[in-house]
Design an enzyme around this catalytic site. Structure first.
Site, PDB file in Angstrom:
ATOM      1  N   ARG A 250      71.005 -21.035  59.847  1.00 39.67           N
ATOM      2  CA  ARG A 250      72.295 -21.718  59.696  1.00 39.67           C
ATOM      3  C   ARG A 250      73.356 -20.665  59.372  1.00 39.67           C
ATOM      4  O   ARG A 250      73.767 -20.518  58.233  1.00 39.67           O
ATOM      5  CB  ARG A 250      72.224 -22.754  58.574  1.00 39.67           C
ATOM      6  CG  ARG A 250      71.055 -23.721  58.690  1.00 39.67           C
ATOM      7  CD  ARG A 250      70.972 -24.593  57.437  1.00 39.67           C
ATOM      8  NE  ARG A 250      69.776 -25.402  57.399  1.00 39.67           N
ATOM      9  CZ  ARG A 250      68.601 -25.014  56.907  1.00 39.67           C
ATOM     10  NH1 ARG A 250      68.476 -23.790  56.405  1.00 39.67           N
ATOM     11  NH2 ARG A 250      67.560 -25.817  56.916  1.00 39.67           N
ATOM     12  N   GLN A 279      67.132 -15.388  62.033  1.00 42.74           N
ATOM     13  CA  GLN A 279      66.114 -15.934  62.924  1.00 42.74           C
ATOM     14  C   GLN A 279      66.659 -17.022  63.850  1.00 42.74           C
ATOM     15  O   GLN A 279      65.889 -17.699  64.526  1.00 42.74           O
ATOM     16  CB  GLN A 279      64.952 -16.523  62.098  1.00 42.74           C
ATOM     17  CG  GLN A 279      64.325 -15.533  61.148  1.00 42.74           C
ATOM     18  CD  GLN A 279      63.072 -16.059  60.473  1.00 42.74           C
ATOM     19  OE1 GLN A 279      62.056 -15.385  60.426  1.00 42.74           O
ATOM     20  NE2 GLN A 279      63.122 -17.267  59.939  1.00 42.74           N
ATOM     21  N   ASN A 308      62.062 -16.502  65.229  1.00 47.21           N
ATOM     22  CA  ASN A 308      61.943 -17.524  64.195  1.00 47.21           C
ATOM     23  C   ASN A 308      60.503 -17.591  63.706  1.00 47.21           C
ATOM     24  O   ASN A 308      59.630 -18.166  64.376  1.00 47.21           O
ATOM     25  CB  ASN A 308      62.387 -18.887  64.735  1.00 47.21           C
ATOM     26  CG  ASN A 308      62.311 -19.971  63.675  1.00 47.21           C
ATOM     27  OD1 ASN A 308      62.206 -19.685  62.477  1.00 47.21           O
ATOM     28  ND2 ASN A 308      62.364 -21.216  64.102  1.00 47.21           N
ATOM     29  N   ASP A 335      68.062 -19.369  49.367  1.00 48.69           N
ATOM     30  CA  ASP A 335      68.231 -20.079  50.623  1.00 48.69           C
ATOM     31  C   ASP A 335      69.582 -19.757  51.235  1.00 48.69           C
ATOM     32  O   ASP A 335      70.532 -19.378  50.533  1.00 48.69           O
ATOM     33  CB  ASP A 335      68.109 -21.589  50.400  1.00 48.69           C
ATOM     34  CG  ASP A 335      66.699 -22.093  50.649  1.00 48.69           C
ATOM     35  OD1 ASP A 335      65.978 -21.460  51.435  1.00 48.69           O
ATOM     36  OD2 ASP A 335      66.319 -23.109  50.054  1.00 48.69           O
ATOM     37  N   ASP A 337      71.421 -22.097  52.904  1.00 48.39           N
ATOM     38  CA  ASP A 337      72.287 -23.282  52.895  1.00 48.39           C
ATOM     39  C   ASP A 337      72.580 -23.748  51.474  1.00 48.39           C
ATOM     40  O   ASP A 337      72.379 -24.907  51.122  1.00 48.39           O
ATOM     41  CB  ASP A 337      71.658 -24.409  53.704  1.00 48.39           C
ATOM     42  CG  ASP A 337      70.256 -24.760  53.225  1.00 48.39           C
ATOM     43  OD1 ASP A 337      69.631 -23.919  52.540  1.00 48.39           O
ATOM     44  OD2 ASP A 337      69.777 -25.871  53.532  1.00 48.39           O
ATOM     45  N   ASP A 447      55.961 -20.932  48.940  1.00 44.74           N
ATOM     46  CA  ASP A 447      56.453 -20.560  47.618  1.00 44.74           C
ATOM     47  C   ASP A 447      55.510 -21.041  46.515  1.00 44.74           C
ATOM     48  O   ASP A 447      55.188 -20.300  45.580  1.00 44.74           O
ATOM     49  CB  ASP A 447      57.870 -21.098  47.389  1.00 44.74           C
ATOM     50  CG  ASP A 447      58.039 -22.569  47.746  1.00 44.74           C
ATOM     51  OD1 ASP A 447      57.044 -23.230  48.089  1.00 44.74           O
ATOM     52  OD2 ASP A 447      59.185 -23.068  47.680  1.00 44.74           O
TER      53      ASP A 447
END
Length: 704
Positions: A250, A279, A308, A335, A337, A447
């Site tokens: 994004r 990616q 990706n 992250d 986003d 994670d």
């Protein structure tokens, strides 16, 4: 802290230039600026002296009062112009950014609703309190989470340093684990034209089980300005640089995050490198605003374009670059986003530098769509059920606008986490070197598995209050039923095989079968199909995991194309109007709560799903159902329905198919039988493959 200023300084600056290291705590001062509690001494102008000379002359000695105890509390106030190095700052007191929505304000300031005039934010570091007001800094971002620093670090005393101008009063408070408030120390302020520096020393002795420290400002008829407040230490902590990085699909969101990071000079001074694993199809270098982000960050920004490989492939690239292509002592992931609070980088860095042993420092997640809401105070992985959940005692979905810190007793306990999502998380270099890199899982559970593995090697996880980012809440995602259901299912099984006790297979079988029935009753055939593919791929063993980074997502998407329930319309208005009375929804929405009633409702749903559906229902939905009402006990009684997506952006037309119901149900029974019978073999296979799957050599080969 900023450069020294004279008493004639007219406005708060809020600037944060880099500072040289301070001398060791306890170094002699060239002049004394101590005074009785409550007295005020004008600031000392450094004139033409160098910063190094000024630091040496004004280094703060260890407080003798800190060794004394008064009902387990020790707090003193001193006045005068003192200075500490940037590396001794643990947490800066901040105000909202100009771009932040108003609902973020309660995270920084606790203001009574009946105030005639609100505090005026002058900069990120400075605020003006109007006359006849009381403003508290008992807020999520500005109170000091003392119990975490006592439990995990070598800090035994924190020093609040700040400067004020105007008239009023400043009082320091602490809380107990049950939320009770204790007044520690305070002083009147009367300095209408010049700045006065104050410092408050607070012992961390009584914070074993929980508690915060904060301060309040009071005014009568006049205004009171605050600037450059910070929670600091006299200890000289080791300087450690951090590689921060993210992986992005994004680029628009990522550019905004990078620009925010680049705004803060003091944070950037800690950063050795900013790594972006790009990616996506749309490249970040071609995205509007990237040039400005690159200008702010400078040559520290490194963008790496790669295929990706999912979140695990992207985040692992940041770890790999941080440890094997850098000398930095820390690596931080976040992250793409998110909305970033840059001081979280400083706070996590300071916490790791002060820790008595290497710890993973996780940041909290705040709700991006409702800025004053906290997702949770901490999370754990329950190995008995192979599932993550809120940590024992942790508050969840807490709204600071409705329930400020001072009024929320559940927020004051020390929370012990075993896991922190990678929306924001910092790793000391030693942790990565001795734990290995993440598993090649594409996304989901990479994670959680990493934190469990690190914990088994003696590296705990601390979810640090006040270090946080804003992120989209899980409730607005379809990740339990869309293509990500494949990775949820397969990767959870991998974590269980690697770390859970052997009898977890009983829980997995029970939960998996119940979940399959719920999806079948809900006409979510695509979800069941991708979950069964996940089980079968897990049964195939660990050998194909690296290859699946490239192949799993296209295969899952192709599989979903075969099912109507995976196809989305922009609105139910594109389809024929429903045939059934909406009142029917009310009658069927009452959930069964007793075991006997659940069994009866499930039996009826099973029999209904084996019958041929009404032919009209294949063309025209019986009901339009909102996402929140799409429960199995409602859908299991229907032949068709439209169901909106969790984020409200579209709807799917679900139609009952008895043949597919039987086919998937039979396949599920066979797969789950194999899972149980082969569990011991699979545990051994995955555990044997773990060192290779997490080695830098294997990941390097994937990146080349």
């Amino acid at each position: 802290m900023t450069d020294r200023t004279s008493p004639a300084e007219s406005e708060p600056t809020g600037s944060e230039p880099s500072e040289p290291s301070a001398p060791e705590a306890g170094a002699p001062e060239a002049e004394s600026t101590s005074a009785p509690a409550g007295a005020e001494v004008p600031g000392v102008d450094t004139g033409d002296r160098t910063e190094q000379q000024a630091d040496a002359e004004n280094a703060t000695p260890a407080s003798p009062e800190a060794a004394e105890s008064k009902l387990s509390d020790s707090a003193t106030v001193r006045t005068g112009h003192r200075r500490v190095a940037a590396g001794q700052t643990l947490q800066r007191v901040l105000l909202p950014r100009a771009e932040d929505p108003l609902d973020a304000r309660p995270l920084y300031l606790d203001e009574p609703e009946n105030l005639a005039q609100r505090a005026t934010v002058l900069s990120r570091r400075s605020v003006r309190i109007p006359g006849n007001s009381r403003v508290s800094f008992a807020s999520y971002f500005n109170a000091f989470p003392a119990s975490y620093w006592k439990r995990w670090t070598k800090i035994d005393e924190v020093v609040l340093r700040l400067k004020v101008r105007g008239s009023g009063r400043l009082d320091v408070y602490r809380s107990k684990p049950n939320g009770d408030i204790v007044h520690l120390e305070g002083t009147p302020v009367s300095s209408s034209k010049s700045w006065r520096w104050l410092e408050f020393r607070v012992s961390l002795k009584p914070f074993e089980d929980g508690g915060w420290i904060w301060f309040d400002l009071f005014t009568n008829d006049n205004e009171l300005d605050l600037d450059e407040a910070s929670w600091t230490t006299d200890l000289r902590l080791p300087r450690q640089r951090v590689v921060v990085g993210t992986t992005t699909m994004r680029p628009v969101d990522c550019v905004q995050t990078l620009q925010t990071l680049g705004e803060d000079a003091q944070v950037l001074d800690l950063v050795e490198r900013v790594v972006v694993a790009d990616q996506g199809g749309q490249k970040i270098r071609d995205t509007e605003g990237f040039d400005e982000a690159a200008r702010r960050i400078g040559d520290k920004l490194h963008v790496i374009e790669q295929p990706n490989l999912g979140g695990s492939g992207g985040f692992t690239r940041v770890m790999y670059e941080g440890v094997y292509n850098s000398d930095a002592e820390q690596v931080m992931l976040f992250d793409d986003d998110i909305a970033l609070e840059p001081d979280g980088v400083l706070r996590a860095n300071a916490f790791a530098r002060a820790a008595v042993q290497p710890v993973i420092v996780g940041g909290h997640m705040l709700n991006l769509q409702a800025r004053s809401r906290l997702h949770t105070m901490g999370e754990v992985v329950d190995l008995g059920s192979a599932m993550w959940r809120a940590a024992p005692g942790a508050a969840t979905d807490h709204d600071f606008a409705e329930y400020p810190l001072r009024e929320s007793s559940k927020l004051h306990k020390l929370i012990h986490s075993t896991y922190n999502g990678w929306w924001m998380c910092l790793f000391p270099r030693e942790v990565i070197e001795n734990t290995g890199l993440p598993l090649p899982l594409f996304l989901k559970w990479d994670d959680a598995e990493y934190h469990v593995r690190a914990g088994e090697r003696g590296y705990p996880t601390v979810s640090l209050p006040g270090a946080a980012v804003w992120h989209m809440p899980w409730s607005d995602k379809n990740d339990a039923t869309d293509w990500t259901a494949y990775f949820h299912t397969r990767n959870r099984l991998i974590l269980a095989a690697l770390h859970s006790p052997d009898d977890v297979k009983k829980n997995l079988l029970k939960q998996s079968f119940k979940l399959t029935l719920r999806h079948l009753f809900s006409m979510e055939y695509s979800t069941v199909a991708v979950q069964l593919k996940a089980v079968e791929d897990f049964l195939a063993g660990p050998e194909g995991l690296f290859e699946s980074l490239r192949t799993a997502l296209p295969e899952v998407r192709k599989l979903r194309e075969q099912y109507d329930d995976a196809q989305t319309f922009s609105s139910a208005g594109e389809l024929p109007s429903p045939t059934a009375d909406p009142v029917l929804v009310e009658q069927l929405l009452s959930p069964p709560v007793r075991t006997t009633r659940i069994a009866l409702r499930a039996s009826k749903a099973l029999l209904h799903n084996l019958k041929q559906p009404d032919s009209e229902a294949q063309r025209r939905p019986q009901l339009n159902i909102p996402s929140a009402s799409a429960r199995w006990f409602l859908l299991g009684s229907l032949d068709s329905a439209t169901v909106s997506t969790a984020d409200g952006s579209g709807t799917a037309f679900r139609r009952r198919d008895p043949e597919e119901f039987r086919r998937l149900g039979t396949r599920a029974i066979a797969d789950y039988r194999r899972l149980v019978s082969e569990w011991s073999r699979l545990r051994e296979a995955y555990r044997a493959a773990l060192p290779e799957l997490t080695s830098p050599e294997a990941w390097k080969q994937m990146y080349e």
